[in-house]
Enzyme design. Structure first.
Site, PDB file in Angstrom:
ATOM      1  N   ASP A 320      -0.942   2.819  18.448  1.00  0.00           N
ATOM      2  CA  ASP A 320      -2.091   3.566  17.962  1.00  0.00           C
ATOM      3  C   ASP A 320      -3.243   3.338  18.948  1.00  0.00           C
ATOM      4  O   ASP A 320      -3.188   2.448  19.796  1.00  0.00           O
ATOM      5  CB  ASP A 320      -2.454   3.120  16.529  1.00  0.00           C
ATOM      6  N   GLU A 522     -10.525   7.527   8.500  1.00  0.00           N
ATOM      7  CA  GLU A 522     -10.273   6.118   8.838  1.00  0.00           C
ATOM      8  C   GLU A 522     -11.328   5.185   8.215  1.00  0.00           C
ATOM      9  O   GLU A 522     -11.765   5.412   7.092  1.00  0.00           O
ATOM     10  CB  GLU A 522     -10.162   5.955  10.357  1.00  0.00           C
TER      11      GLU A 522
HETATM   12  C1  BGC Z   1      -5.224   6.806  14.110  1.00  0.00           C
HETATM   13  C2  BGC Z   1      -3.892   7.482  14.240  1.00  0.00           C
HETATM   14  C3  BGC Z   1      -3.994   8.662  15.148  1.00  0.00           C
HETATM   15  C4  BGC Z   1      -4.593   8.241  16.472  1.00  0.00           C
HETATM   16  C5  BGC Z   1      -4.786   9.375  17.440  1.00  0.00           C
HETATM   17  C6  BGC Z   1      -5.849   6.526  15.435  1.00  0.00           C
HETATM   18  O1  BGC Z   1      -7.154   6.056  15.302  1.00  0.00           O
HETATM   19  O2  BGC Z   1      -5.061   5.590  13.410  1.00  0.00           O
HETATM   20  O3  BGC Z   1      -3.419   7.850  12.975  1.00  0.00           O
HETATM   21  O4  BGC Z   1      -2.730   9.230  15.337  1.00  0.00           O
HETATM   22  O5  BGC Z   1      -5.853   7.654  16.265  1.00  0.00           O
HETATM   23  O6  BGC Z   1      -5.820  10.198  17.076  1.00  0.00           O
HETATM   24  C1  BGC Z   2     -10.542   9.892  18.143  1.00  0.00           C
HETATM   25  C2  BGC Z   2      -9.519   9.735  17.063  1.00  0.00           C
HETATM   26  C3  BGC Z   2      -9.153   8.309  16.973  1.00  0.00           C
HETATM   27  C4  BGC Z   2     -10.371   7.444  16.806  1.00  0.00           C
HETATM   28  C5  BGC Z   2      -9.992   5.990  16.819  1.00  0.00           C
HETATM   29  C6  BGC Z   2     -11.718   9.033  17.847  1.00  0.00           C
HETATM   30  O1  BGC Z   2     -12.689   9.209  18.825  1.00  0.00           O
HETATM   31  O2  BGC Z   2     -10.942  11.206  18.253  1.00  0.00           O
HETATM   32  O3  BGC Z   2      -8.406  10.498  17.342  1.00  0.00           O
HETATM   33  O4  BGC Z   2      -8.302   8.145  15.913  1.00  0.00           O
HETATM   34  O5  BGC Z   2     -11.325   7.700  17.787  1.00  0.00           O
HETATM   35  O6  BGC Z   2     -11.075   5.128  16.746  1.00  0.00           O
END
Ligand code: BGC
Ligand code: BGC
Length: 799
Positions: A320, A522
């Site tokens: 991730d 998130e």
């Molecule tokens: C998330 C994932 C996601 C990845 C890419 C991460 O922060 O936990 O679920 O696939 O970002 O965007």
């Molecule tokens: C991204 C997401 C990712 C996240 C993680 C964002 O800036 O666009 O895809 O999951 O950062 O912290």
């Protein structure tokens, strides 16, 4: 945090984290992890082909197969030089720096990356096409115009595996239309604590439901697994995420720690994996969380022992977003530990080159055995082979099945499918007979959320966090809940009136109040309790009741929340979840054009403090609950007592979110979650300790930022801020009718990093329910936290 008495401005050592509620997520009794899944065994010719490719690849290009940068940080030229195996767009990323780019731009970039990665190499070395991964977690929703399906929590309520399979196939077709190969979905988290900000990505708190629906989505995205493991034309690679324990962290803290007996944890949180493996899932994403103190990205016994050994997974383990960097001793650009633990691909958004250099050196010096490198690269090659990308004559993205067929994006058939899903996901929790709405009724559709497609869609919609600046114009072809109700009312021979503020000129037969959580993704969606303090919906429901108007509450949320007050106030209550872009599905149920078949896939809390006991015990409504029409069930008056609502301290802004019931205004304009611009204020997300956990606020001369509380907290204010350069004109802070000149304090703290400003009750008697900052000149001020709390006596004031 240090605070020196006698000083108004003090340095802060770190973010204060309020202690959360004491309850821990209950764990259901152990059911052994399902036995070894039947996995399609690699054919010999497949192995032979992979071995032949591998033997001709340079060491540098092998290492590059394991590296996945994001499109904002890698150009086609760099792709041609390094030959990374894959790349992604993050939730805030779009082609050529434009997250609202038209579909043609997504495809164009996919073609450019294909051309760059397949440009011939010297010495007969094979050129391996790079693949593009995206988060199409409820439709291909990074792309403007795509169909927006309900988030997983709604699909759990619909509990219809065939529906989920069809959604997977439709989503895959839309992804393939834009030239993308790989989806980071399904999320098979088994959320056990509704305070977790990703609860809506979870189909259910019940592991068996998650396993069933997760496997159905895999089949839809990839097509039914064939004996040779090939992914069907027009389909895409699926990823089950996040392995494992994401839904089991203590108090639902995102990326947190999961504690407990391993066998019991597996029985809940690893339970969906054998099912998705049997469905042929090509990839599994490692989770950010720790299990009993060990970060999953570095957890060899579980990533390799359990997932590969016991469960027989033969596909790719992708990391991730910089998840490897959370292993002790690792950084984004240096982490052999993750590969050694069993990770095959590093998701390394911005540090690809540096990570490439360190891994290459570590293979050369033996830190990483060649056999481990070859194993990981072989898995990446096998996944590409299954996707048909290593076949002779494999085509550029635009030339493939569905490639460039932009009519698939938001096609009538896909929208009809989404509308069906919305209708099937609505859960009726209370109905004293007002539903279904009567033919010919005059309805008032009230609340700011009623005509807001972004709010109905939640996070992971066009932007990472969703919401905010996304007006309905960003959703061409989609239907808001209001638009759906308006059309349904007309078809039923009645009338409908939209009223964002709830006012009305003519008394309607029924008022439908649409309200709920503002979008989040998130950790930004983590909460400390299950209180929904925003009073907009509650006040409207009570107002209509007092006026003798029957009401229907339509509650938009990513999780069950404590709703006793609203349930009491409404004649009918619908848990609508995050339905997405086809709001007409809500009207289909309210007008009885479709039956009310949605059932809770999460138990609904009886108390506001924490998590209800999973299942029936201690819940107001147990999992499986939901009313059908025709059954008028009297609901006894519910207890409205919630100590947290009267709590004496409250976060107004913290970890990138405004607190419950807090609004921000710049001049006369509302700034959702303290982002956006208006009235001379521009607020954008910046990183303090975490991604976008703070705001940089720019004031035009004479502008005012106001934060207004609607009921929480008392006492003084604590404000964590940072200022690069001193103000050039007076800055005033106003609260409770008192105006304080803070220019001198800001001037001394300029350039000194994060500081804390404390306004105690002693200094400013009568500190109130609003806090305003006005700057006479241009000013750029960053704010990480604003909290209201009792501040002990003895703090002098030096303003
Ligand atoms: C998330 C994932 C996601 C990845 C890419 C991460 O922060 O936990 O679920 O696939 O970002 O965007
Ligand atoms: C991204 C997401 C990712 C996240 C993680 C964002 O800036 O666009 O895809 O999951 O950062 O912290």
């Amino acid at each position: 945090m240090t605070r020196r008495a006698g000083k108004l401005f003090t340095t802060v050592a770190g973010v204060a984290v309020l202690a959360g509620c004491a309850s821990t997520a209950p764990i259901a009794p152990s059911a052994a992890v399902a036995p070894l899944a039947s996995v399609p065994v690699a054919t010999e010719s497949e192995d032979a082909r992979i071995a032949a490719l591998l033997s001709r690849m340079s060491l540098a290009h092998k290492v590059a197969q394991l590296i996945q940068p994001q499109i904002n940080s890698v150009t086609p030229e760099e792709m041609r030089t390094y030959r990374y195996g894959s790349y992604l767009n993050g939730g805030n990323g779009g082609p050529y720096g434009n997250e609202f780019a038209p579909a043609a731009d997504w495809l164009k970039l996919a073609d450019e990356m294909w051309d760059a990665s397949t440009a011939p190499l010297p010495n007969g070395e094979p050129a391996i096409p790079a693949i593009w991964g995206t988060d199409a977690v409820h439709g291909h929703t990074n792309v403007v115009g795509a169909t927006i399906f309900p988030h997983n929590i709604g699909l759990g309520a619909a509990h219809d595996p065939d529906l989920v399979r069809r959604i997977g196939a439709a989503t895959a077709a839309e992804i393939a239309a834009t030239g993308i190969d790989w989806n980071f979905s399904p999320t098979v988290a088994v959320a056990q604590d509704d305070r977790w900000g990703r609860t809506y990505e979870s189909y259910s708190e019940d592991p068996a439901t998650v396993a069933e629906l997760g496997a159905a989505l895999v089949e839809g995205l990839q097509g039914k697994a064939t004996p040779d493991g090939r992914i069907g034309a027009g389909h895409v690679i699926a990823t089950a995420k996040h392995f494992f324990g994401d839904g089991g962290t203590t108090q639902g803290v995102d990326q947190g720690n999961v504690n407990g007996d391993l066998a019991q944890l597996e029985a809940i949180h690893a339970r969906p994996y054998p099912a998705v493996i049997a469905a042929g899932v090509e990839a599994v994403m490692a989770s950010f969380n720790s299990i009993n103190g060990t970060k999953m990205h570095g957890n060899k016994p579980l990533l390799t022992g359990l997932l590969r050994g016991q469960m027989g997974f033969t596909g790719v383990v992708v990391g991730d977003w910089n998840g490897h960097a959370q292993i002790p001793g690792c950084t984004p650009s240096n982490c052999p530990q993750a590969l050694l633990a069993g990770l095959d691909i590093y998701m390394v958004p911005d540090d690809a080159k540096a990570l490439h250099a360190s891994l290459l050196a570590q293979v050369k010096d033996g830190t990483i055995p060649m056999a481990r490198l070859d194993e990981a690269v072989s898995r990446v090659l096998r996944m590409k082979l299954h996707a048909g990308l290593l076949d002779p004559g494999a085509k550029r993205p635009s030339q493939r099945s569905n490639g460039g067929d932009f009519a698939l994006l938001g096609s009538p058939a896909h929208r009809a499918l989404a509308r069906e899903a919305v209708a099937k996901s609505q859960v009726l929790l209370k109905n004293n007979g007002v539903l279904p709405l009567k033919v010919g009724a005059s309805i008032l559709v009230a609340g700011r959320a009623a005509d807001d497609i972004a709010q109905a869609s939640g996070g992971w919609t066009l932007t990472w966090q969703g919401g905010d600046e996304l007006t309905n114009a960003r959703f061409p072809g989609a239907t808001s809940i209001w638009a759906g109700l308006k059309a349904a009312a007309a078809e039923a021979g009645g009338t409908a009136t939209l009223s964002a503020d709830g006012s009305y000129a003519t008394k309607p037969d029924v008022a439908i109040v649409v309200f709920g959580e503002k979008p989040y993704a998130e950790f930004a969606g983590d909460r400390k309790d299950l209180v929904f303090a925003d009073r907009e919906g509650l006040d409207l429901l009570r107002k209509y009741r007092a006026a003798g108007i029957r009401t229907v509450a339509v509650f938009l949320s990513g999780r069950p929340l404590w709703m006793n007050r609203e349930l009491n106030a409404a004649d009918a209550f619908v848990a609508s979840w995050l339905p997405g872009g086809e709001g007409a599905g809500v009207a289909d149920v309210l007008y009885g054009r479709r039956p009310a078949t949605g059932r809770l896939s999460f138990s609904w809390p009886a108390h506001c403090t924490g998590q209800p006991v999973n299942g029936a015990e201690g819940a107001l409504f147990p999992r499986g609950y939901g009313l059908s029409f025709g059954r008028v069930t009297p609901v006894a008056r519910l207890d409205e007592n919630c100590p947290i609502l009267d709590a004496r301290s409250a976060e107004w802004f913290d970890l990138g979110r405004l607190g419950n019931g807090i609004t921000a205004r710049g001049g006369a304009t509302l700034l959702p979650n303290l982002r956006g611009s208006g009235g001379g204020i521009t607020a954008r997300g910046i990183d303090r300790n975490r991604q976008e956990d703070a705001r940089e606020i720019s004031f035009a001369p004479g502008s005012t930022l106001t934060l207004a509380d609607e009921g929480r907290g008392s006492g003084g204010f604590r404000l964590v801020y940072q200022l690069a350069t001193a103000p050039t004109a007076p800055v005033a802070l106003a609260t409770g009718g008192k105006v304080i000149d803070i220019t001198a304090g800001l001037t001394t703290s300029a350039g000194k990093g994060w500081r804390e400003l404390i306004v105690s009750q002693d200094c400013a008697p009568g500190t109130g329910r609003t806090l305003s900052i006005t700057s006479a000149g241009p000013l750029t001020l960053s704010i990480a936290r604003i909290a209201r709390q009792d501040i002990p006596a003895g703090v002098d004031c030096s303003f």
